[in-house]
Design a protein around this motif. Structure first.
Motif, short mmCIF file in Angstrom:
data_model
loop_
_atom_site.label_atom_id
_atom_site.label_comp_id
_atom_site.label_asym_id
_atom_site.label_seq_id
_atom_site.Cartn_x
_atom_site.Cartn_y
_atom_site.Cartn_z
N ALA A 79 -50.13 -15.51 12.92
CA ALA A 79 -49.15 -14.42 12.86
C ALA A 79 -49.27 -13.54 14.10
O ALA A 79 -48.26 -13.06 14.63
CB ALA A 79 -49.36 -13.60 11.60
N LEU A 82 -47.38 -15.20 16.93
CA LEU A 82 -45.93 -15.11 16.74
C LEU A 82 -45.42 -13.71 17.04
O LEU A 82 -44.34 -13.52 17.59
CB LEU A 82 -45.56 -15.48 15.30
N ILE A 95 -38.68 -13.90 12.73
CA ILE A 95 -40.02 -14.49 12.60
C ILE A 95 -41.06 -13.59 13.28
O ILE A 95 -42.13 -13.31 12.72
CB ILE A 95 -40.05 -15.92 13.18
N ALA A 99 -43.91 -11.57 11.25
CA ALA A 99 -45.32 -11.86 11.56
C ALA A 99 -46.08 -10.57 11.86
O ALA A 99 -47.24 -10.41 11.49
CB ALA A 99 -45.41 -12.82 12.74
N ARG A 108 -53.86 -10.93 10.66
CA ARG A 108 -52.89 -11.61 11.53
C ARG A 108 -53.57 -12.50 12.57
O ARG A 108 -53.00 -13.48 13.01
CB ARG A 108 -52.02 -10.57 12.26
N THR A 112 -51.90 -18.10 9.32
CA THR A 112 -50.98 -18.98 10.04
C THR A 112 -49.62 -19.04 9.36
O THR A 112 -49.49 -18.79 8.16
CB THR A 112 -51.54 -20.41 10.11
N ILE A 113 -48.61 -19.42 10.14
CA ILE A 113 -47.25 -19.55 9.59
C ILE A 113 -47.21 -20.66 8.55
O ILE A 113 -46.57 -20.52 7.51
CB ILE A 113 -46.21 -19.77 10.72
N ASN A 116 -48.66 -19.35 5.30
CA ASN A 116 -47.77 -18.39 4.65
C ASN A 116 -46.62 -19.08 3.93
O ASN A 116 -46.22 -18.67 2.84
CB ASN A 116 -47.25 -17.39 5.70
N LEU A 126 -43.11 -14.46 6.07
CA LEU A 126 -42.46 -15.40 6.98
C LEU A 126 -41.44 -16.29 6.29
O LEU A 126 -40.58 -16.87 6.95
CB LEU A 126 -43.53 -16.24 7.70
N SER A 127 -41.50 -16.38 4.94
CA SER A 127 -40.55 -17.27 4.25
C SER A 127 -39.09 -16.84 4.44
O SER A 127 -38.27 -17.64 4.90
CB SER A 127 -40.89 -17.37 2.76
N CYS A 130 -37.96 -17.39 8.07
CA CYS A 130 -37.65 -18.79 8.40
C CYS A 130 -36.34 -19.22 7.74
O CYS A 130 -35.59 -20.02 8.29
CB CYS A 130 -38.79 -19.71 7.96
#
Lengths: 298, 160
Positions: A79, A82, A95, A99, A108, A112-113, A116, A126-127, A130
Protein backbone atom coordinates in the motif's frame (compact mmCIF):
# COMPACT_ATOMS: atom_id res chain seq x y z
CA UNK A 1 -0.02 -12.61 21.63
CA UNK A 2 1.42 -15.90 20.39
CA UNK A 3 1.27 -17.48 17.00
CA UNK A 4 0.33 -21.15 16.80
CA UNK A 5 2.86 -23.49 15.20
CA UNK A 6 2.98 -23.87 11.43
CA UNK A 7 5.34 -24.95 8.67
CA UNK A 8 7.01 -22.08 6.84
CA UNK A 9 7.83 -22.24 3.14
CA UNK A 10 9.83 -19.71 1.22
CA UNK A 11 9.69 -20.70 -2.45
CA UNK A 12 12.12 -18.96 -4.81
CA UNK A 13 9.82 -19.06 -7.83
CA UNK A 14 6.13 -18.55 -8.52
CA UNK A 15 5.91 -22.05 -10.01
CA UNK A 16 7.20 -23.59 -6.78
CA UNK A 17 4.76 -21.52 -4.72
CA UNK A 18 1.84 -22.68 -6.87
CA UNK A 19 2.99 -26.31 -6.66
CA UNK A 20 3.13 -26.05 -2.84
CA UNK A 21 -0.29 -24.45 -2.81
CA UNK A 22 -1.85 -27.19 -4.93
CA UNK A 23 -0.22 -29.92 -2.80
CA UNK A 24 -1.48 -28.46 0.47
CA UNK A 25 -4.86 -27.24 -0.70
CA UNK A 26 -6.84 -25.64 2.10
CA UNK A 27 -4.16 -26.22 4.76
CA UNK A 28 -1.93 -23.44 3.42
CA UNK A 29 -2.20 -19.66 3.35
CA UNK A 30 -0.16 -17.19 1.37
CA UNK A 31 1.98 -14.89 3.50
CA UNK A 32 2.57 -11.54 1.79
CA UNK A 33 2.49 -8.53 4.13
CA UNK A 34 1.11 -10.61 7.01
CA UNK A 35 -0.94 -7.74 8.41
CA UNK A 36 -4.17 -9.73 8.04
CA UNK A 37 -3.20 -13.40 8.09
CA UNK A 38 -0.94 -13.13 11.16
CA UNK A 39 -3.66 -11.22 13.04
CA UNK A 40 -6.23 -13.87 12.17
CA UNK A 41 -3.84 -16.61 13.28
CA UNK A 42 -3.12 -14.87 16.57
CA UNK A 43 -6.85 -14.50 17.20
CA UNK A 44 -7.30 -18.18 16.20
CA UNK A 45 -9.84 -17.24 13.53
CA UNK A 46 -7.64 -18.96 10.97
CA UNK A 47 -5.45 -22.00 11.66
CA UNK A 48 -3.37 -22.81 8.58
CA UNK A 49 -0.72 -25.50 9.12
CA UNK A 50 1.45 -24.06 6.32
CA UNK A 51 2.41 -20.52 5.38
CA UNK A 52 3.85 -19.89 1.92
CA UNK A 53 5.87 -16.68 1.89
CA UNK A 54 6.08 -14.61 -1.29
CA UNK A 55 9.17 -12.78 -0.06
CA UNK A 56 11.70 -14.54 -2.32
CA UNK A 57 9.59 -14.62 -5.49
CA UNK A 58 11.00 -12.16 -8.03
CA UNK A 59 8.74 -9.72 -9.85
CA UNK A 60 5.60 -10.19 -7.77
CA UNK A 61 6.06 -6.85 -6.03
CA UNK A 62 6.51 -4.55 -9.00
CA UNK A 63 4.33 -2.06 -10.88
CA UNK A 64 4.74 -2.33 -14.65
CA UNK A 65 3.43 0.32 -17.03
CA UNK A 66 2.00 -1.31 -20.18
CA UNK A 67 2.95 1.36 -22.75
CA UNK A 68 -0.03 3.63 -22.80
CA UNK A 69 -2.85 1.21 -22.36
CA UNK A 70 -2.60 0.22 -18.73
CA UNK A 71 -0.67 -0.89 -15.70
CA UNK A 72 0.02 -4.29 -14.15
CA UNK A 73 0.31 -4.24 -10.37
CA UNK A 74 1.99 -7.27 -8.77
CA UNK A 75 -0.11 -8.82 -6.00
CA UNK A 76 2.64 -8.18 -3.43
CA UNK A 77 2.98 -4.45 -4.14
CA UNK A 78 2.55 -2.68 -0.80
CA UNK A 79 0.00 0.00 0.00
CA UNK A 80 2.90 2.37 0.75
CA UNK A 81 4.31 1.85 -2.75
CA UNK A 82 0.89 2.42 -4.38
CA UNK A 83 0.28 5.57 -2.35
CA UNK A 84 3.55 7.16 -3.50
CA UNK A 85 3.83 5.88 -7.08
CA UNK A 86 3.44 8.85 -9.47
CA UNK A 87 1.84 6.89 -12.30
CA UNK A 88 -0.75 5.38 -9.95
CA UNK A 89 -1.56 8.73 -8.34
CA UNK A 90 -1.80 10.51 -11.70
CA UNK A 91 -3.77 7.98 -13.76
CA UNK A 92 -5.28 5.50 -11.29
CA UNK A 93 -5.99 7.92 -8.47
CA UNK A 94 -8.67 5.93 -6.58
CA UNK A 95 -6.13 3.11 -6.01
CA UNK A 96 -3.41 5.54 -4.89
CA UNK A 97 -5.71 7.44 -2.51
CA UNK A 98 -7.31 4.27 -1.11
CA UNK A 99 -3.83 2.84 -0.47
CA UNK A 100 -2.87 6.01 1.40
CA UNK A 101 -5.92 5.61 3.67
CA UNK A 102 -5.33 1.94 4.52
CA UNK A 103 -4.25 1.37 8.14
CA UNK A 104 -1.30 3.47 9.29
CA UNK A 105 2.27 3.89 7.94
CA UNK A 106 3.64 0.76 9.65
CA UNK A 107 0.79 -1.30 8.20
CA UNK A 108 1.04 0.30 4.75
CA UNK A 109 4.74 -0.59 4.58
CA UNK A 110 3.80 -4.30 4.75
CA UNK A 111 0.16 -4.69 3.61
CA UNK A 112 -0.26 -5.65 -0.05
CA UNK A 113 -2.95 -4.98 -2.66
CA UNK A 114 -3.33 -8.73 -3.25
CA UNK A 115 -3.95 -9.37 0.42
CA UNK A 116 -6.45 -6.55 0.70
CA UNK A 117 -8.46 -7.94 -2.26
CA UNK A 118 -8.27 -11.65 -1.42
CA UNK A 119 -9.24 -11.14 2.22
CA UNK A 120 -12.47 -9.63 0.86
CA UNK A 121 -13.47 -7.63 3.90
CA UNK A 122 -16.61 -5.62 3.04
CA UNK A 123 -14.89 -2.43 4.25
CA UNK A 124 -11.53 -2.98 2.50
CA UNK A 125 -10.01 0.17 1.03
CA UNK A 126 -8.60 -1.13 -2.24
CA UNK A 127 -11.61 -3.23 -3.30
CA UNK A 128 -13.95 -0.36 -4.31
CA UNK A 129 -10.99 1.51 -5.82
CA UNK A 130 -10.19 -1.47 -8.07
CA UNK A 131 -13.89 -1.85 -8.91
CA UNK A 132 -14.23 1.79 -9.98
CA UNK A 133 -11.26 1.22 -12.31
CA UNK A 134 -12.75 -2.07 -13.61
CA UNK A 135 -9.55 -3.97 -12.78
CA UNK A 136 -8.88 -7.51 -14.00
CA UNK A 137 -7.33 -10.04 -11.63
CA UNK A 138 -4.97 -12.77 -12.79
CA UNK A 139 -5.45 -15.99 -10.79
CA UNK A 140 -2.94 -18.79 -11.20
CA UNK A 141 -2.78 -22.38 -10.04
CA UNK A 142 -0.09 -24.98 -10.75
CA UNK A 143 -1.97 -26.04 -13.90
CA UNK A 144 -4.23 -23.18 -14.88
CA UNK A 145 -4.40 -19.47 -15.30
CA UNK A 146 -7.54 -17.36 -15.57
CA UNK A 147 -8.55 -13.74 -15.55
CA UNK A 148 -11.57 -12.48 -13.67
CA UNK A 149 -13.03 -9.01 -13.42
CA UNK A 150 -12.81 -7.61 -9.92
CA UNK A 151 -16.53 -6.81 -10.19
CA UNK A 152 -17.26 -10.57 -10.26
CA UNK A 153 -14.62 -11.52 -7.68
CA UNK A 154 -16.32 -10.90 -4.32
CA UNK A 155 -18.90 -13.37 -3.03
CA UNK A 156 -19.43 -12.37 0.60
CA UNK A 157 -17.48 -11.26 3.68
CA UNK A 158 -14.12 -13.06 3.35
CA UNK A 159 -15.34 -14.99 0.33
CA UNK A 160 -14.19 -14.70 -3.26
CA UNK A 161 -14.27 -16.97 -6.26
CA UNK A 162 -10.59 -17.85 -5.77
CA UNK A 163 -10.02 -21.61 -5.35
CA UNK A 164 -7.83 -23.00 -2.53
CA UNK A 165 -5.14 -23.99 -5.07
CA UNK A 166 -5.16 -20.58 -6.77
CA UNK A 167 -3.19 -17.45 -6.07
CA UNK A 168 -3.86 -13.87 -7.12
CA UNK A 169 -0.65 -12.91 -8.92
CA UNK A 170 -1.38 -9.53 -10.48
CA UNK A 171 -3.97 -6.84 -11.07
CA UNK A 172 -4.33 -5.23 -14.50
CA UNK A 173 -5.96 -1.84 -14.88
CA UNK A 174 -6.63 -0.20 -18.23
CA UNK A 175 -5.59 3.46 -18.45
CA UNK A 176 -8.74 5.59 -18.25
CA UNK A 177 -9.39 7.65 -21.43
CA UNK A 178 -8.56 11.38 -21.63
CA UNK A 179 -10.75 13.68 -19.52
CA UNK A 180 -11.08 11.07 -16.78
CA UNK A 181 -10.82 11.88 -13.11
CA UNK A 182 -10.93 9.72 -10.01
CA UNK A 183 -11.77 10.09 -6.32
CA UNK A 184 -11.82 7.99 -3.16
CA UNK A 185 -13.46 9.00 0.11
CA UNK A 186 -13.34 6.99 3.32
CA UNK A 187 -15.49 7.77 6.31
CA UNK A 188 -14.55 6.59 9.77
CA UNK A 189 -14.56 7.85 13.32
CA UNK A 190 -10.86 8.70 13.08
CA UNK A 191 -8.49 9.46 10.24
CA UNK A 192 -6.01 6.57 10.59
CA UNK A 193 -6.03 2.88 11.47
CA UNK A 194 -9.72 2.87 10.83
CA UNK A 195 -12.13 0.41 9.33
CA UNK A 196 -14.45 2.31 7.01
CA UNK A 197 -18.02 3.06 7.98
CA UNK A 198 -18.63 3.86 4.32
CA UNK A 199 -16.14 4.22 1.47
CA UNK A 200 -16.72 5.43 -2.08
CA UNK A 201 -14.52 5.20 -5.17
CA UNK A 202 -15.41 7.01 -8.40
CA UNK A 203 -13.98 7.20 -11.90
CA UNK A 204 -15.68 9.77 -14.12
CA UNK A 205 -14.92 10.31 -17.83
CA UNK A 206 -16.11 13.31 -19.82
CA UNK A 207 -16.56 13.38 -23.60
CA UNK A 208 -14.45 16.54 -23.64
CA UNK A 209 -13.31 19.11 -21.11
CA UNK A 210 -16.72 20.85 -21.14
CA UNK A 211 -18.71 17.94 -22.53
CA UNK A 212 -21.28 15.58 -21.00
CA UNK A 213 -20.41 12.49 -18.97
CA UNK A 214 -19.17 9.73 -21.26
CA UNK A 215 -18.75 7.07 -18.61
CA UNK A 216 -18.77 6.79 -14.84
CA UNK A 217 -18.12 4.03 -12.34
CA UNK A 218 -19.15 4.28 -8.70
CA UNK A 219 -18.13 1.60 -6.18
CA UNK A 220 -19.21 1.56 -2.54
CA UNK A 221 -17.65 -0.33 0.36
CA UNK A 222 -18.93 -1.31 3.82
CA UNK A 223 -22.53 -0.93 2.67
CA UNK A 224 -23.32 -4.56 1.79
CA UNK A 225 -21.75 -8.03 2.32
CA UNK A 226 -19.40 -7.25 -0.59
CA UNK A 227 -18.32 -3.95 -2.13
CA UNK A 228 -20.92 -3.01 -4.76
CA UNK A 229 -21.15 -0.95 -7.93
CA UNK A 230 -23.95 1.64 -7.97
CA UNK A 231 -25.06 0.74 -11.50
CA UNK A 232 -28.38 2.64 -11.35
CA UNK A 233 -26.60 5.87 -10.39
CA UNK A 234 -24.02 5.26 -13.14
CA UNK A 235 -26.72 4.78 -15.80
CA UNK A 236 -28.53 7.88 -14.59
CA UNK A 237 -25.38 9.99 -15.06
CA UNK A 238 -24.12 8.86 -18.48
CA UNK A 239 -24.87 11.34 -21.27
CA UNK A 240 -25.85 14.15 -18.91
CA UNK A 241 -24.10 17.46 -18.42
CA UNK A 242 -22.25 17.37 -15.08
CA UNK A 243 -23.41 19.65 -12.25
CA UNK A 244 -23.50 19.56 -8.45
CA UNK A 245 -27.30 19.12 -8.57
CA UNK A 246 -26.96 16.14 -10.90
CA UNK A 247 -24.36 14.55 -8.60
CA UNK A 248 -26.68 15.08 -5.63
CA UNK A 249 -29.46 13.19 -7.43
CA UNK A 250 -27.00 10.41 -8.32
CA UNK A 251 -26.06 10.12 -4.64
CA UNK A 252 -29.70 9.55 -3.74
CA UNK A 253 -29.97 6.83 -6.41
CA UNK A 254 -26.73 5.25 -5.12
CA UNK A 255 -28.33 4.55 -1.74
CA UNK A 256 -30.78 2.20 -3.46
CA UNK A 257 -27.94 -0.25 -4.20
CA UNK A 258 -26.93 -0.69 -0.58
CA UNK A 259 -28.02 -2.85 2.33
CA UNK A 260 -25.93 -1.40 5.13
CA UNK A 261 -26.05 -2.91 8.61
CA UNK A 262 -26.24 -1.30 12.02
CA UNK A 263 -23.16 -2.06 14.11
CA UNK A 264 -20.87 -0.36 16.60
CA UNK A 265 -19.38 1.76 13.82
CA UNK A 266 -22.66 3.31 12.73
CA UNK A 267 -26.36 2.78 12.25
CA UNK A 268 -28.04 1.76 9.02
CA UNK A 269 -29.79 5.14 8.82
CA UNK A 270 -26.56 7.08 9.25
CA UNK A 271 -24.77 4.94 6.69
CA UNK A 272 -27.54 5.56 4.12
CA UNK A 273 -27.28 9.32 4.65
CA UNK A 274 -23.52 9.13 4.29
CA UNK A 275 -23.68 7.02 1.11
CA UNK A 276 -25.76 9.78 -0.46
CA UNK A 277 -23.50 12.59 0.72
CA UNK A 278 -20.19 10.87 0.00
CA UNK A 279 -21.26 9.62 -3.44
CA UNK A 280 -22.15 13.13 -4.54
CA UNK A 281 -18.99 14.53 -2.91
CA UNK A 282 -16.80 11.92 -4.64
CA UNK A 283 -18.49 12.66 -7.99
CA UNK A 284 -17.74 16.36 -7.55
CA UNK A 285 -14.08 15.61 -6.75
CA UNK A 286 -13.75 13.22 -9.70
CA UNK A 287 -15.33 15.83 -12.00
CA UNK A 288 -12.85 18.49 -10.84
CA UNK A 289 -9.99 16.09 -11.53
CA UNK A 290 -11.46 15.17 -14.94
CA UNK A 291 -11.62 18.78 -16.17
CA UNK A 292 -8.00 19.20 -15.08
CA UNK A 293 -6.86 16.08 -16.96
CA UNK A 294 -3.44 16.48 -18.59
CA UNK A 295 -1.41 14.23 -20.88
CA UNK A 296 1.48 12.61 -19.03
CA UNK A 297 4.87 14.21 -19.69
CA UNK A 298 6.85 11.98 -22.05
CA UNK B 1 11.80 -26.67 12.84
CA UNK B 2 14.16 -23.82 13.59
CA UNK B 3 15.98 -22.02 10.82
CA UNK B 4 19.13 -19.94 10.70
CA UNK B 5 18.69 -16.26 9.88
CA UNK B 6 21.38 -13.66 9.27
CA UNK B 7 20.60 -10.02 9.83
CA UNK B 8 22.02 -6.76 11.10
CA UNK B 9 20.56 -5.36 14.31
CA UNK B 10 21.59 -1.84 15.27
CA UNK B 11 24.67 -2.14 13.09
CA UNK B 12 25.80 -5.48 14.52
CA UNK B 13 25.69 -8.65 12.42
CA UNK B 14 23.68 -11.46 14.03
CA UNK B 15 23.36 -15.09 12.98
CA UNK B 16 20.95 -17.23 14.96
CA UNK B 17 18.22 -19.86 14.80
CA UNK B 18 14.54 -18.91 15.05
CA UNK B 19 11.24 -20.80 15.03
CA UNK B 20 8.78 -20.04 12.21
CA UNK B 21 6.10 -18.89 14.65
CA UNK B 22 8.37 -16.40 16.42
CA UNK B 23 7.55 -12.80 15.59
CA UNK B 24 10.31 -10.28 15.06
CA UNK B 25 9.09 -8.63 18.27
CA UNK B 26 9.49 -11.83 20.34
CA UNK B 27 12.88 -12.46 18.75
CA UNK B 28 14.17 -8.95 19.60
CA UNK B 29 12.84 -8.98 23.16
CA UNK B 30 13.34 -12.61 24.23
CA UNK B 31 16.37 -13.76 22.20
CA UNK B 32 18.28 -10.51 21.71
CA UNK B 33 17.30 -8.98 25.07
CA UNK B 34 16.40 -5.74 23.29
CA UNK B 35 13.42 -4.96 25.50
CA UNK B 36 13.18 -1.30 24.45
CA UNK B 37 10.78 -2.48 21.74
CA UNK B 38 7.47 -2.85 23.53
CA UNK B 39 4.76 -5.48 23.21
CA UNK B 40 1.41 -3.67 23.26
CA UNK B 41 -1.63 -5.06 21.46
CA UNK B 42 0.21 -7.65 19.36
CA UNK B 43 -2.23 -6.98 16.49
CA UNK B 44 -0.78 -3.98 14.66
CA UNK B 45 -3.11 -1.44 16.23
CA UNK B 46 -0.97 0.36 18.82
CA UNK B 47 2.49 0.84 17.26
CA UNK B 48 4.41 0.20 20.52
CA UNK B 49 6.45 -2.50 18.73
CA UNK B 50 7.52 -0.25 15.83
CA UNK B 51 11.05 -0.90 14.55
CA UNK B 52 12.76 0.20 11.34
CA UNK B 53 13.23 -2.69 8.90
CA UNK B 54 15.32 -1.84 5.83
CA UNK B 55 14.55 1.86 6.27
CA UNK B 56 10.81 1.43 6.81
CA UNK B 57 8.79 1.64 10.01
CA UNK B 58 6.94 -1.64 10.62
CA UNK B 59 4.94 -3.27 13.40
CA UNK B 60 7.39 -5.96 14.58
CA UNK B 61 4.48 -7.95 16.09
CA UNK B 62 3.22 -8.62 12.54
CA UNK B 63 6.54 -9.62 10.98
CA UNK B 64 7.95 -13.11 11.42
CA UNK B 65 11.55 -13.25 12.61
CA UNK B 66 12.22 -15.56 9.66
CA UNK B 67 11.03 -12.83 7.29
CA UNK B 68 13.73 -10.53 8.67
CA UNK B 69 16.42 -12.78 7.18
CA UNK B 70 19.05 -10.65 5.34
CA UNK B 71 17.52 -7.42 6.60
CA UNK B 72 18.76 -4.46 8.56
CA UNK B 73 16.88 -3.65 11.77
CA UNK B 74 17.05 -0.51 13.86
CA UNK B 75 15.54 -0.56 17.34
CA UNK B 76 15.42 2.17 19.98
CA UNK B 77 18.65 0.76 21.49
CA UNK B 78 20.50 1.62 18.26
CA UNK B 79 19.73 5.34 18.22
CA UNK B 80 22.05 6.79 20.87
CA UNK B 81 25.67 7.06 19.71
CA UNK B 82 28.59 6.91 22.19
CA UNK B 83 26.30 7.48 25.14
CA UNK B 84 24.79 10.57 23.52
CA UNK B 85 21.05 10.61 22.82
CA UNK B 86 19.83 10.93 19.22
CA UNK B 87 18.37 14.42 18.55
CA UNK B 88 14.82 12.96 18.45
CA UNK B 89 15.34 11.33 21.86
CA UNK B 90 16.88 14.52 23.28
CA UNK B 91 14.03 16.61 21.99
CA UNK B 92 11.43 14.22 23.54
CA UNK B 93 13.20 14.76 26.88
CA UNK B 94 13.50 18.54 26.45
CA UNK B 95 9.88 18.99 25.37
CA UNK B 96 8.42 16.68 28.02
CA UNK B 97 7.00 14.48 25.25
CA UNK B 98 7.18 11.42 27.51
CA UNK B 99 4.77 10.46 30.25
CA UNK B 100 4.69 6.76 31.08
CA UNK B 101 7.11 6.07 28.22
CA UNK B 102 5.56 2.86 26.90
CA UNK B 103 4.70 4.28 23.47
CA UNK B 104 7.91 6.32 23.26
CA UNK B 105 10.25 3.85 21.48
CA UNK B 106 7.63 3.31 18.76
CA UNK B 107 6.91 7.04 18.47
CA UNK B 108 10.62 7.83 18.13
CA UNK B 109 11.24 5.16 15.49
CA UNK B 110 8.21 6.27 13.45
CA UNK B 111 9.60 9.80 13.68
CA UNK B 112 13.08 8.59 12.65
CA UNK B 113 11.66 6.82 9.57
CA UNK B 114 9.84 10.04 8.65
CA UNK B 115 12.83 12.37 9.13
CA UNK B 116 15.10 10.04 7.12
CA UNK B 117 12.69 10.47 4.18
CA UNK B 118 11.54 14.05 4.81
CA UNK B 119 14.02 16.18 6.75
CA UNK B 120 11.61 19.12 6.80
CA UNK B 121 8.13 17.68 7.41
CA UNK B 122 4.94 19.68 7.84
CA UNK B 123 2.87 19.23 10.99
CA UNK B 124 0.39 17.14 8.98
CA UNK B 125 3.19 14.87 7.77
CA UNK B 126 4.38 14.40 11.36
CA UNK B 127 0.86 13.57 12.52
CA UNK B 128 0.38 11.14 9.63
CA UNK B 129 3.69 9.42 10.40
CA UNK B 130 2.54 8.96 14.01
CA UNK B 131 -0.99 7.90 13.12
CA UNK B 132 -0.26 4.24 13.89
CA UNK B 133 1.26 4.99 17.30
CA UNK B 134 -1.15 5.29 20.20
CA UNK B 135 -0.33 7.21 23.38
CA UNK B 136 -2.80 6.53 26.18
CA UNK B 137 -1.36 9.20 28.49
CA UNK B 138 -2.53 11.67 25.82
CA UNK B 139 0.58 13.64 25.02
CA UNK B 140 0.39 13.93 21.24
CA UNK B 141 0.84 17.71 21.08
CA UNK B 142 4.22 17.62 22.87
CA UNK B 143 5.30 14.66 20.75
CA UNK B 144 4.50 16.48 17.51
CA UNK B 145 6.37 19.56 18.76
CA UNK B 146 9.36 17.47 19.82
CA UNK B 147 9.65 15.91 16.36
CA UNK B 148 9.42 19.31 14.65
CA UNK B 149 12.21 20.58 16.89
CA UNK B 150 14.35 17.48 16.35
CA UNK B 151 14.00 17.94 12.58
CA UNK B 152 15.38 21.46 12.95
CA UNK B 153 18.30 20.29 15.12
CA UNK B 154 19.20 17.58 12.60
CA UNK B 155 19.01 20.01 9.66
CA UNK B 156 21.19 22.57 11.45
CA UNK B 157 23.70 19.90 12.38
CA UNK B 158 23.95 18.73 8.78
CA UNK B 159 24.41 22.28 7.49
CA UNK B 160 27.23 23.09 9.87
Amino acid sequence: MLLPKFYYHEPATLEEALRLLSEMGGAARILAGGTDVLVRMKLKIDKPSHLISLQKIPGIDVIIQRENHGVTIGAAVTAAELSTNELILERFAPIGIAASRLGAPGIRNRATIGGNLVNARPAADLSPACMALDATLKLKSAKNEREVRVNDFFRGPGETLIEPNEMLVSIFVETPPPWSGGAYIKLGARKALEISMVNVAVLLTLQSQDGPIADVKIALGAVAPTPVRAFAAEEFLVGKQPSSELFKEAGAIGVGMCEPITDHRGTMEYRCLMIETLTSRALNQAYNNAINWKPLPV
Amino acid sequence: MKRIIKLTINGKPVETAVSPNQTLLQFLRDDMNLTGTKHGCGLGDCGACTVILDGKAVNSCLVLAIQADNSEILTIEGLAQDGKLHPIQQSFVDKGAIQCGFCTPGMILSAKALLDQKPNPSELEIRTALSGNLCRCTGYQKIVEAIGEAAEVIRMREES
